[in-house]
Write a protein that holds these residues in place. Structure first.
Motif, PDB file in Angstrom:
ATOM      1  N   UNK A 111      -9.381 -33.583  36.407  1.00  0.00           N
ATOM      2  CA  UNK A 111      -9.474 -35.038  36.288  1.00  0.00           C
ATOM      3  C   UNK A 111      -8.065 -35.627  36.250  1.00  0.00           C
ATOM      4  N   UNK A 112      -7.970 -36.839  36.756  1.00  0.00           N
ATOM      5  CA  UNK A 112      -6.654 -37.485  36.816  1.00  0.00           C
ATOM      6  C   UNK A 112      -6.733 -38.839  36.118  1.00  0.00           C
ATOM      7  N   UNK A 114      -5.967 -42.433  35.776  1.00  0.00           N
ATOM      8  CA  UNK A 114      -5.500 -43.474  36.685  1.00  0.00           C
ATOM      9  C   UNK A 114      -4.645 -44.486  35.933  1.00  0.00           C
TER      10      UNK A 114
ATOM     11  N   UNK B  56     -19.930 -27.414  31.289  1.00  0.00           N
ATOM     12  CA  UNK B  56     -18.818 -27.209  32.213  1.00  0.00           C
ATOM     13  C   UNK B  56     -18.647 -28.353  33.193  1.00  0.00           C
ATOM     14  N   UNK B  57     -19.664 -29.189  33.327  1.00  0.00           N
ATOM     15  CA  UNK B  57     -19.649 -30.232  34.345  1.00  0.00           C
ATOM     16  C   UNK B  57     -19.961 -31.599  33.779  1.00  0.00           C
ATOM     17  N   UNK B  93     -20.972 -32.593  44.607  1.00  0.00           N
ATOM     18  CA  UNK B  93     -19.847 -32.750  43.687  1.00  0.00           C
ATOM     19  C   UNK B  93     -19.045 -33.923  44.225  1.00  0.00           C
ATOM     20  N   UNK B  95     -15.990 -37.039  43.608  1.00  0.00           N
ATOM     21  CA  UNK B  95     -14.888 -37.600  42.818  1.00  0.00           C
ATOM     22  C   UNK B  95     -15.200 -39.075  42.646  1.00  0.00           C
ATOM     23  N   UNK B 110     -10.223 -42.999  34.670  1.00  0.00           N
ATOM     24  CA  UNK B 110     -10.020 -41.592  35.023  1.00  0.00           C
ATOM     25  C   UNK B 110     -10.716 -41.295  36.345  1.00  0.00           C
ATOM     26  N   UNK B 111     -10.033 -40.568  37.205  1.00  0.00           N
ATOM     27  CA  UNK B 111     -10.693 -40.036  38.407  1.00  0.00           C
ATOM     28  C   UNK B 111     -11.208 -38.648  38.048  1.00  0.00           C
ATOM     29  N   UNK B 112     -12.497 -38.464  38.187  1.00  0.00           N
ATOM     30  CA  UNK B 112     -13.097 -37.218  37.703  1.00  0.00           C
ATOM     31  C   UNK B 112     -14.151 -36.716  38.684  1.00  0.00           C
ATOM     32  N   UNK B 113     -14.563 -35.485  38.472  1.00  0.00           N
ATOM     33  CA  UNK B 113     -15.578 -34.871  39.326  1.00  0.00           C
ATOM     34  C   UNK B 113     -16.929 -34.863  38.613  1.00  0.00           C
ATOM     35  N   UNK B 135     -13.399 -30.958  34.415  1.00  0.00           N
ATOM     36  CA  UNK B 135     -13.294 -32.163  35.235  1.00  0.00           C
ATOM     37  C   UNK B 135     -13.209 -33.450  34.447  1.00  0.00           C
ATOM     38  N   UNK B 136     -13.222 -33.387  33.131  1.00  0.00           N
ATOM     39  CA  UNK B 136     -13.058 -34.636  32.388  1.00  0.00           C
ATOM     40  C   UNK B 136     -12.406 -34.416  31.012  1.00  0.00           C
ATOM     41  N   UNK B 138     -11.305 -31.981  29.509  1.00  0.00           N
ATOM     42  CA  UNK B 138     -10.129 -31.107  29.401  1.00  0.00           C
ATOM     43  C   UNK B 138      -8.854 -31.797  29.875  1.00  0.00           C
ATOM     44  N   UNK B 139      -8.979 -33.062  30.264  1.00  0.00           N
ATOM     45  CA  UNK B 139      -7.797 -33.779  30.739  1.00  0.00           C
ATOM     46  C   UNK B 139      -7.514 -35.056  29.961  1.00  0.00           C
ATOM     47  N   UNK B 140      -8.197 -35.259  28.860  1.00  0.00           N
ATOM     48  CA  UNK B 140      -7.888 -36.430  28.028  1.00  0.00           C
ATOM     49  C   UNK B 140      -7.696 -35.961  26.583  1.00  0.00           C
TER      50      UNK B 140
END
Lengths: 181, 156
Positions: A111-112, A114, B56-57, B93, B95, B110-113, B135-136, B138-140
């Motif tokens: 995830x990115x 923005x 996981x998703x 899947x 984005x 957030x850009x996420x999957x 995809x989410x 784990x990045x915040x």
């Protein structure tokens, strides 16, 4: 990536399906074929550790991109997101013209963030209280819309809900949800 | 305002906070952490999503994809099959850009999957939306204060 025999030995578990495969010269096509077959077995048996070690042992440069795509699919099915991502990145590097690998690399990217923006939602707290104070379960299976603490629409489908509340963009703070049945 | 807003905002840990729901609508039995999340392209509306660090998703109700225009600027979706709680489902899947809605501080975009299952036209998807680890989450940065149902979130 290739391993020497001592490294392979370290990975080996008794009776692991890939033991025999890794005993051979892993640079040979036959050994690589055996590794792929062993990956299939590991996936079928949901042996994630074995699958992970095997996937890292395969010399993907010598394989077809379809095979790598397939192994990524196996990883995804077993919820092995990190390995799938790693393989997708490797695949994109090795086979830059393969669209599917390229797409895998995009959708499996982390995830990115923005950015941030001022919170401008209208009545989000009021709508939170609506869900606390009203029994949404009376609308089981329905789609509902709540805005500024008020129920503004109920419909059996999301399409019908939008037909009711309008398809134009809604004020920030409008909450739409399907109540579980 | 949540109790630790000042500390967490000033320290840079969080940019926003919100009050979460304990239950997903229609499921009064299970305690959850349910947030309001806007999906870019979804007519400005927000949906309810469960925070599930064991998942996981991220998973979205397929009807949201049908009625909205969720695919992000990356504009890509990928077909695969996943094992969703013991059930094998084919799906996309995708984005997508999503916005964690704050009641205090700032929203986080957030850009996420997300996995969006395929459905038959007459099939009913009776599962919540999930924000999963992969995809989410784990990045915040996030923190939970269960004493006042506060959910703090930020970037790193």
């Amino acid at each position: 990536m290739s391993l020497n025999y001592s490294e392979v030995e370290e990975l080996t578990l008794n009776e692991a399906p890939w033991r025999e495969a890794t005993r051979q010269d892993e640079t040979s096509a036959d050994a690589q074929d055996s590794l792929l077959a062993a990956i299939e077995k590991a996936a079928a048996g949901e042996d994630r550790n074995a699958l992970s070690r095997l996937a890292e042992t395969v010399d993907w440069r010598s394989r077809h991109p379809e095979e790598l795509n397939h192994v990524i699919d196996l990883c995804l099915f077993l919820d092995m997101v990190l390995l799938a991502r790693e393989l997708a990145y490797e695949g994109r590097r090795l086979f830059p013209h393969d669209k599917r690998l390229e797409h895998f690399a995009i959708v499996l990217a982390p995830a990115k963030i923005i950015g941030t923006e001022p919170a401008s939602d209208i009545g989000l707290e009021a709508s939170h209280r609506w869900f606390q104070n009203n029994n949404a379960s009376q609308y089981k299976g329905q789609w509902i819309a709540v805005f500024n603490g008020e129920l503004v629409g109920v419909a059996p489908t999301l399409k019908e809900l939008y037909d009711k509340i309008g398809r134009d963009p809604k004020p920030p703070g409008t909450i739409v949800v399907q109540v579980l049945s | 305002m949540a109790k630790y807003d000042s500390i967490l905002f000033n320290s840079g840990f969080a940019v926003g906070s919100t009050v979460y729901d304990d239950h997903y609508p229609g499921d009064d039995e299970q305690n959850r952490i349910v947030l309001n999340v806007a999906l870019e392209g979804q007519k400005g509306t927000a949906v309810k999503m469960i925070v599930d660090s064991g998942a996981p998703w991220c998973i979205l109700n397929p009807r949201l994809l049908e009625e909205g225009n969720l695919v992000s600027e990356v504009n890509y979706s990928h077909t695969t099959k996943l094992n969703i709680r013991g059930e094998i489902r084919w799906g996309h899947l995708i984005r997508a850009n999503v916005i964690l809605k704050a009641m205090n501080g700032e929203n986080l975009k957030v850009e996420a999957t997300f996995f969006v299952p395929f459905m038959e036209s007459d099939e009913v998807w009776n599962y919540p939306n999930f924000l999963g680890l992969g995809g989410f989450l784990d990045r915040i940065r996030y923190a939970v204060d269960a004493s006042e149902n506060a959910f703090y979130f930020g970037r790193f």
